[in-house]
Design a protein around this motif. Structure first.
Motif, PDB file in Angstrom:
ATOM      1  N   SER A   1       0.841  -1.198   0.000  1.00 38.41           N
ATOM      2  CA  SER A   1       0.000   0.000   0.000  1.00 38.41           C
ATOM      3  C   SER A   1       0.875   1.247   0.000  1.00 38.41           C
ATOM      4  CB  SER A   1      -0.927   0.016   1.226  1.00 38.41           C
ATOM      5  OG  SER A   1      -0.176  -0.035   2.429  1.00 38.41           O
ATOM      6  N   THR A   2       0.318   2.324  -0.487  1.00 35.77           N
ATOM      7  CA  THR A   2       1.031   3.602  -0.541  1.00 35.77           C
ATOM      8  C   THR A   2       1.033   4.256   0.826  1.00 35.77           C
ATOM      9  OG1 THR A   2       0.332   3.903  -2.843  1.00 35.77           O
ATOM     10  CG2 THR A   2       1.083   5.860  -1.669  1.00 35.77           C
ATOM     11  N   PRO A   3       2.149   4.846   1.271  1.00 31.70           N
ATOM     12  CA  PRO A   3       2.151   5.540   2.562  1.00 31.70           C
ATOM     13  C   PRO A   3       1.194   6.722   2.559  1.00 31.70           C
ATOM     14  CG  PRO A   3       4.148   6.032   1.330  1.00 31.70           C
ATOM     15  CD  PRO A   3       3.444   4.936   0.590  1.00 31.70           C
ATOM     16  N   VAL A   4       0.703   7.056   3.725  1.00 31.82           N
ATOM     17  CA  VAL A   4      -0.270   8.138   3.868  1.00 31.82           C
ATOM     18  C   VAL A   4       0.467   9.462   4.058  1.00 31.82           C
ATOM     19  CG1 VAL A   4      -2.123   9.078   5.292  1.00 31.82           C
ATOM     20  CG2 VAL A   4      -2.028   6.618   4.811  1.00 31.82           C
ATOM     21  N   LEU A   5       0.120  10.460   3.256  1.00 30.73           N
ATOM     22  CA  LEU A   5       0.674  11.803   3.403  1.00 30.73           C
ATOM     23  C   LEU A   5      -0.322  12.656   4.173  1.00 30.73           C
ATOM     24  CD1 LEU A   5       2.976  13.745   2.674  1.00 30.73           C
ATOM     25  CD2 LEU A   5       1.697  14.337   0.604  1.00 30.73           C
ATOM     26  N   TYR A   6       0.169  13.308   5.227  1.00 30.00           N
ATOM     27  CA  TYR A   6      -0.701  14.073   6.120  1.00 30.00           C
ATOM     28  C   TYR A   6      -0.047  15.423   6.374  1.00 30.00           C
ATOM     29  CZ  TYR A   6      -3.900  14.921  10.043  1.00 30.00           C
ATOM     30  OH  TYR A   6      -4.872  15.430  10.871  1.00 30.00           O
ATOM     31  N   GLY A   7      -0.855  16.436   6.579  1.00 24.27           N
ATOM     32  CA  GLY A   7      -0.313  17.764   6.842  1.00 24.27           C
ATOM     33  C   GLY A   7      -0.065  18.518   5.561  1.00 24.27           C
ATOM     34  N   ALA A   8       1.051  19.221   5.499  1.00 28.93           N
ATOM     35  CA  ALA A   8       1.363  20.048   4.331  1.00 28.93           C
ATOM     36  C   ALA A   8       1.667  19.180   3.111  1.00 28.93           C
ATOM     37  CB  ALA A   8       2.550  20.953   4.634  1.00 28.93           C
ATOM     38  N   PRO A   9       1.252  19.596   1.915  1.00 28.92           N
ATOM     39  CA  PRO A   9       1.659  18.887   0.695  1.00 28.92           C
ATOM     40  C   PRO A   9       3.178  18.919   0.557  1.00 28.92           C
ATOM     41  CG  PRO A   9      -0.121  20.456   0.252  1.00 28.92           C
ATOM     42  CD  PRO A   9       0.364  20.741   1.634  1.00 28.92           C
ATOM     43  N   LEU A  10       3.743  17.879  -0.024  1.00 33.01           N
ATOM     44  CA  LEU A  10       5.200  17.814  -0.157  1.00 33.01           C
ATOM     45  C   LEU A  10       5.759  19.021  -0.904  1.00 33.01           C
ATOM     46  CD1 LEU A  10       5.842  14.030  -0.959  1.00 33.01           C
ATOM     47  CD2 LEU A  10       6.492  15.277   1.112  1.00 33.01           C
ATOM     48  N   ALA A  11       5.052  19.450  -1.926  1.00 31.76           N
ATOM     49  CA  ALA A  11       5.548  20.562  -2.736  1.00 31.76           C
ATOM     50  C   ALA A  11       5.538  21.894  -1.988  1.00 31.76           C
ATOM     51  CB  ALA A  11       4.721  20.692  -4.016  1.00 31.76           C
ATOM     52  N   GLU A  12       4.778  21.970  -0.898  1.00 33.85           N
ATOM     53  CA  GLU A  12       4.667  23.220  -0.150  1.00 33.85           C
ATOM     54  C   GLU A  12       5.294  23.130   1.231  1.00 33.85           C
ATOM     55  OE1 GLU A  12       0.529  24.244  -0.015  1.00 33.85           O
ATOM     56  OE2 GLU A  12       0.225  23.837  -2.154  1.00 33.85           O
ATOM     57  N   ALA A  13       5.746  21.965   1.630  1.00 40.59           N
ATOM     58  CA  ALA A  13       6.252  21.756   2.988  1.00 40.59           C
ATOM     59  C   ALA A  13       7.630  22.379   3.171  1.00 40.59           C
ATOM     60  CB  ALA A  13       6.304  20.265   3.301  1.00 40.59           C
ATOM     61  N   ALA A  14       7.933  22.719   4.421  1.00 36.43           N
ATOM     62  CA  ALA A  14       9.271  23.177   4.794  1.00 36.43           C
ATOM     63  C   ALA A  14      10.062  22.072   5.471  1.00 36.43           C
ATOM     64  CB  ALA A  14       9.175  24.392   5.726  1.00 36.43           C
TER      65      ALA A  14
ATOM     66  N   VAL B   1       9.841  17.454   6.237  1.00 38.29           N
ATOM     67  CA  VAL B   1       9.135  16.183   6.120  1.00 38.29           C
ATOM     68  C   VAL B   1       9.480  15.317   7.333  1.00 38.29           C
ATOM     69  CG1 VAL B   1       8.914  14.024   4.823  1.00 38.29           C
ATOM     70  CG2 VAL B   1       9.015  16.204   3.615  1.00 38.29           C
ATOM     71  N   VAL B   2       8.457  14.695   7.906  1.00 39.56           N
ATOM     72  CA  VAL B   2       8.632  13.725   8.987  1.00 39.56           C
ATOM     73  C   VAL B   2       8.178  12.362   8.474  1.00 39.56           C
ATOM     74  CG1 VAL B   2       7.974  13.047  11.329  1.00 39.56           C
ATOM     75  CG2 VAL B   2       8.251  15.474  10.762  1.00 39.56           C
ATOM     76  N   TYR B   3       9.069  11.379   8.550  1.00 39.94           N
ATOM     77  CA  TYR B   3       8.721   9.998   8.196  1.00 39.94           C
ATOM     78  C   TYR B   3       8.319   9.308   9.487  1.00 39.94           C
ATOM     79  CZ  TYR B   3       9.056   5.372   6.004  1.00 39.94           C
ATOM     80  OH  TYR B   3       8.776   4.118   5.512  1.00 39.94           O
TER      81      TYR B   3
ATOM     82  N   VAL C   1       4.701  21.305   7.907  1.00 43.09           N
ATOM     83  CA  VAL C   1       5.313  19.982   8.054  1.00 43.09           C
ATOM     84  C   VAL C   1       4.474  18.955   7.296  1.00 43.09           C
ATOM     85  CG1 VAL C   1       6.045  18.175   9.643  1.00 43.09           C
ATOM     86  CG2 VAL C   1       6.264  20.580  10.305  1.00 43.09           C
ATOM     87  N   ALA C   2       5.128  18.192   6.434  1.00 44.76           N
ATOM     88  CA  ALA C   2       4.486  17.060   5.759  1.00 44.76           C
ATOM     89  C   ALA C   2       4.848  15.796   6.527  1.00 44.76           C
ATOM     90  CB  ALA C   2       4.968  16.955   4.319  1.00 44.76           C
ATOM     91  N   TRP C   3       3.843  14.999   6.851  1.00 47.68           N
ATOM     92  CA  TRP C   3       4.040  13.757   7.588  1.00 47.68           C
ATOM     93  C   TRP C   3       3.775  12.597   6.626  1.00 47.68           C
ATOM     94  CZ3 TRP C   3       4.821  13.889  13.100  1.00 47.68           C
ATOM     95  CH2 TRP C   3       4.747  15.172  13.648  1.00 47.68           C
ATOM     96  N   LEU C   4       4.753  11.726   6.466  1.00 40.77           N
ATOM     97  CA  LEU C   4       4.589  10.557   5.619  1.00 40.77           C
ATOM     98  C   LEU C   4       4.572   9.325   6.520  1.00 40.77           C
ATOM     99  CD1 LEU C   4       4.416   9.774   2.569  1.00 40.77           C
ATOM    100  CD2 LEU C   4       6.815   9.102   2.776  1.00 40.77           C
ATOM    101  N   ALA C   5       3.446   8.609   6.509  1.00 41.10           N
ATOM    102  CA  ALA C   5       3.243   7.494   7.437  1.00 41.10           C
ATOM    103  C   ALA C   5       2.987   6.200   6.674  1.00 41.10           C
ATOM    104  CB  ALA C   5       2.070   7.793   8.372  1.00 41.10           C
TER     105      ALA C   5
END
Length: 233
Positions: free
Chosen positions: A14-27, A29-31, A55-59
Motif C-alpha cells: 500500500s502507498t504511505p499516507v501523506l498528512y499535513g502540508a503537501p510535499l511541494a509546499e512543505a518546509a 518532512v517527517v517519516y 510539516v508534511a508527515w509521511l506514514a
C-alpha cells in the motif's frame, strides 16, 4: 510521482499516507512509523497534537498492522523475513522522497514502539544523513548478547537523536533503550535521552512538546538555509 508498491514486499503493498502540508509546499518532512497494532492514523493523531504548519508527515502502513511478528528482543531470525521487508520499505520510501526533492538529510525520522525499534535498527545499519530522529519507546533488535555489526558507513556525526521511554515500560526495557543510545553515540550522534515515571505505553504531553520543539528547530534551520543567498538548492 507515486511511491513504489510491490506485492513481493507485503509492507510495500500500500502507498504511505501523506498528512499535513503537501510535499511541494512543505518546509520539513517527517517519516512517521507506527507501532504494533496501530496504523498511519495513529501517527496522524500525533501530528495533530504537535500542530506545526509547514510539516508534511509521511506514514507507512505495516502489513497486518505489524512490522515483524515476534518481540524485538527475540533472535533476529525469528522476525524474518518481515524485518528485512520492513527495512527495505523504509529504504524505498526514503529513496522515493529523494526523487520528489526531499533527500534524507532534510527528513526527520519518528517512530513509536515497534516503529521506534524498526527505525533504530535502520539507523544503526544504514547510518543515513537524516535531519534527526525521534525514537519513542524502542531500541535496536535482537537478544541482549547480540554482537553489533562492524560499522559499515560513515557513522552519524552530529545527528540529533532524541530517545524517550518510561522507566518501567511493559514491552521495552529501559536498559535496551540506554544501550541503543550508547550505540548511536558511538557513531557520533548527539543524544538526548529522557525517561518517565509513567507506565502507560503512549506519548505523553511532555513527549509531544519535545517533538514539537525538535521539529520547530529543524524548521528554523530549513528557513535559514532556503533564504541564504549563497544556498544553491
Amino acid at each position: 510521482m507515486a511511491f513504489l508498491t510491490t506485492p513481493e514486499n507485503p509492507h510495500l503493498a500500500s502507498t504511505p499516507v501523506l498528512y499535513g502540508a503537501p510535499l511541494a509546499e512543505a518546509a520539513l518532512v517527517v517519516y512517521a512509523v507506527h507501532g504494533r497494532g496501530q496504523g498511519p492514523g495513529f501517527m496522524a493523531e500525533q501530528a495533530d497534537r504537535v500542530d506545526l504548519p509547514g510539516v508534511a508527515w509521511l506514514a507507512p502502513q505495516a502489513d497486518a498492522d505489524t512490522w515483524y511478528p515476534q518481540s524485538f528482543l527475540a533472535p533476529l531470525e525469528q522476525n524474518q523475513p518481515r524485518l528485512d521487508h520492513a527495512l527495505s520499505m523504509v529504504r524505498s520510501h526514503l529513496a522515493d522522497l529523494g526523487r520528489l526533492g526531499w533527500p534524507q538529510r532534510d527528513v526527520v525520522l519518528f517512530g513509536f514502539s515497534q516503529g521506534a525499534c524498526l527505525l533504530s535498527e535502520y539507523l544503526l545499519r544504514d547510518q543515513p544523513p537524516c535531519a534527526g530522529a525521534f525514537i519513542h519507546t524502542g531500541g535496536y533488535l535482537g537478544p541482549e548478547d547480540r554482537p553489533r555489526a562492524a560499522v559499515q558507513g560513515s557513522g552519524l556525526p552530529g545527528t540529533e537523536i532524541v530517545l524517550l521511554c518510561a522507566e518501567d515500560d511493559e514491552f521495552v526495557p529501559l536498559t535496551r533503550v540506554e544501550k541503543t543510545a550508547g550505540a548511536f553515540a558511538s557513531l557520533g550522534a548527539r543524544i538526548e535521552l529522557t525517561t518517565y515515571d509513567d507506565p502507560v505505553h503512549h506519548l505523553n504531553d511532555d513527549s509531544i512538546a519535545r517533538l514539537r520543539r525538535m521539529l520547530r528547530s529543524r524548521l528554523l534551520e530549513r528557513v535559514e538555509v532556503i533564504t541564504d543567498p549563497d544556498h544553491d538548492n
